[in-house]
Design a protein around this motif. Structure first.
Motif, short mmCIF file in Angstrom:
data_model
loop_
_atom_site.label_atom_id
_atom_site.label_comp_id
_atom_site.label_asym_id
_atom_site.label_seq_id
_atom_site.Cartn_x
_atom_site.Cartn_y
_atom_site.Cartn_z
N ALA A 1 0.83 -1.20 0.00
CA ALA A 1 0.00 0.00 0.00
C ALA A 1 0.87 1.26 0.00
CB ALA A 1 -0.94 0.00 1.21
N LEU A 2 1.95 1.25 0.78
CA LEU A 2 2.87 2.40 0.77
C LEU A 2 3.49 2.58 -0.61
CD1 LEU A 2 4.64 1.75 4.19
CD2 LEU A 2 3.18 3.70 3.66
N GLN A 3 3.82 1.47 -1.27
CA GLN A 3 4.39 1.55 -2.61
C GLN A 3 3.37 2.13 -3.59
OE1 GLN A 3 3.71 -0.33 -5.58
NE2 GLN A 3 5.45 0.52 -6.69
N ARG A 4 2.10 1.76 -3.45
CA ARG A 4 1.06 2.31 -4.32
C ARG A 4 0.89 3.80 -4.10
NH1 ARG A 4 -2.61 -0.43 -7.13
NH2 ARG A 4 -4.22 1.10 -6.62
N MET A 5 1.23 4.28 -2.90
CA MET A 5 1.14 5.70 -2.60
C MET A 5 2.31 6.48 -3.18
SD MET A 5 -0.08 5.14 1.34
CE MET A 5 0.56 6.71 1.89
N GLY A 6 3.27 5.78 -3.79
CA GLY A 6 4.39 6.46 -4.43
C GLY A 6 5.70 6.35 -3.70
N ALA A 7 5.74 5.64 -2.57
CA ALA A 7 6.97 5.53 -1.79
C ALA A 7 7.83 4.38 -2.30
CB ALA A 7 6.63 5.30 -0.31
N ARG A 8 9.12 4.47 -1.98
CA ARG A 8 10.08 3.39 -2.27
C ARG A 8 10.16 2.51 -1.03
NH1 ARG A 8 14.72 7.61 -3.65
NH2 ARG A 8 13.82 8.34 -1.68
N VAL A 9 9.84 1.24 -1.19
CA VAL A 9 9.58 0.39 -0.03
C VAL A 9 10.34 -0.92 -0.13
CG1 VAL A 9 7.77 -0.70 1.37
CG2 VAL A 9 7.26 1.39 0.09
N GLY A 10 10.81 -1.40 1.02
CA GLY A 10 11.40 -2.72 1.14
C GLY A 10 10.73 -3.48 2.27
N VAL A 11 10.83 -4.81 2.23
CA VAL A 11 10.29 -5.65 3.29
C VAL A 11 11.40 -6.58 3.77
CG1 VAL A 11 8.56 -7.34 3.96
CG2 VAL A 11 8.00 -5.62 2.24
N LEU A 12 11.65 -6.56 5.07
CA LEU A 12 12.61 -7.48 5.68
C LEU A 12 11.85 -8.48 6.53
CD1 LEU A 12 15.48 -8.44 6.41
CD2 LEU A 12 15.46 -6.74 8.26
N ASP A 13 11.96 -9.75 6.20
CA ASP A 13 11.31 -10.81 6.96
C ASP A 13 12.23 -11.19 8.11
OD1 ASP A 13 9.98 -13.01 7.88
OD2 ASP A 13 9.82 -14.02 5.95
N ALA A 14 11.90 -10.70 9.30
CA ALA A 14 12.74 -10.95 10.48
C ALA A 14 12.31 -12.18 11.26
CB ALA A 14 12.71 -9.73 11.41
N ASP A 15 11.33 -12.91 10.74
CA ASP A 15 10.89 -14.14 11.39
C ASP A 15 11.80 -15.27 10.91
OD1 ASP A 15 9.60 -16.19 12.63
OD2 ASP A 15 7.59 -15.57 12.04
N ILE A 16 12.91 -15.45 11.60
CA ILE A 16 13.92 -16.42 11.18
C ILE A 16 13.38 -17.85 11.23
CG2 ILE A 16 16.23 -17.32 11.66
CD1 ILE A 16 16.19 -14.43 10.62
N TYR A 17 12.55 -18.14 12.22
CA TYR A 17 12.08 -19.52 12.40
C TYR A 17 10.89 -19.86 11.50
CZ TYR A 17 15.01 -19.15 16.56
OH TYR A 17 16.06 -18.96 17.41
N GLY A 18 10.12 -18.85 11.13
CA GLY A 18 8.93 -19.13 10.31
C GLY A 18 8.74 -18.09 9.24
#
Length: 301
Positions: free
Chosen positions: A65-82
């Protein structure tokens, strides 16, 4: 906004020929003693007190949704176990390492992503003690060649353990979002997550109440399967905004499982619009925070 500008000009006898809206996101204040990451303006942690409340689904859809608003976005999956972000974004294969030291993030739907799930086989269990898991998190964050990002959304594992403490002490976080469901047993645990961020001086930007209601697809009848008003009561008790109440909707589950989250697969649907409104509220809340006192450093590649 375009209509408002056009109306104002029309009142003055003028015509709006063109309209362009650009996004500029500032770097905001983080914990004392830390500075924003090079190239990353704002790290936003998405957390929950317990599992099963839709935290990862919320994190991924908020990022999109932030990307659709025009922002540059990344996602870090910090759930190492799952780790679940790769499946939700439809990512497969291994990320590239151009220098055998750093890792290129993978990309999906306009966002950058990194997860331990992209580096190991999907059925490989991470049988690691806490220090190994936190070390892996720091490597995922520091060794990934993130682009210039306005927001890096970090999907935390549930609870208040080693990984959450590492994030709070070593990673500059501009704000946190707490995900809960309405029932009392879920909000009890969510309150602990909220209090954890307060103790480590990370501002809580708001609460997202997930699975707040179910709307029958045939008759439109609304049922509150997991109770009603729990998120609102928690927000009022702690003086933080309720960013949104999201429905228990079959499309959210189906499209997440298919690797095309609802914000991408059905952007005009009510669930997607609910995520968009929550992302807007979160961004506005962060924008009202003090800006970083240390200028944003430029990443050296």
């Amino acid at each position: 906004m375009r209509d408002a500008v056009a109306a104002a000009l029309a009142g003055a006898g003028q015509t709006l020929e063109s309209f362009e809206l650009n996004t500029r996101v500032a770097a905001h204040q983080v914990q004392p003693g830390l500075a924003p990451l090079p190239g990353v303006r704002n790290v936003v942690a998405v957390a929950s007190g317990k599992g099963g409340v839709g935290k990862s689904t919320t994190a991924v859809n908020l990022a999109l949704a932030l990307q659709r608003m025009g922002a540059r976005v990344g996602v870090l999956d910090a759930d190492i176990y799952g780790p679940s972000v790769p499946a939700m974004l439809g990512l497969s294969g291994r990320p590239e390492s151009p220098d055998n030291k750093s890792i290129e993030p993978m990309r999906a739907f306009g966002v950058e992503a990194m997860s331990i799930g992209l580096l190991v086989d999907t059925d490989t269990p991470m049988i690691w003690r806490g220090p190994m898991a936190t070390s892996a998190l720091m490597q995922l964050l520091g060794d990934t060649r993130w682009g210039e990002l306005d927001y890096l959304v970090v999907d935390l594992p549930p609870g208040t353990g080693d990984i959450q403490l590492t994030l709070a002490q070593k990673i500059p976080v501009a704000g946190a979002v707490i995900v809960t469901t309405p029932q009392e047993i879920a909000t009890l645990d969510a309150r602990k997550a909220l209090r954890m961020f307060e103790k480590v001086q990370v501002p809580v930007l708001g609460i997202v109440e997930n699975m707040a209601m179910h709307v029958c697809s045939r008759c439109g009848h609304v049922e509150h399967l997991f109770g009603q008003g729990g998120g609102q009561a928690m927000a009022a008790a702690y003086g933080v905004p309720l960013l949104g109440s999201l429905p228990l909707d079959l499309r959210i589950r189906e499209q997440g499982d298919a690797g095309t989250p609802v914000v991408v697969a059905a952007p005009d649907s009510e669930p997607a619009q609910a995520y968009l409104r929550a992302a807007q509220a979160m961004a506005a809340r962060l924008a009202a925070r003090p800006r970083a006192s240390i200028p944003l450093a430029t990443r050296t590649l």
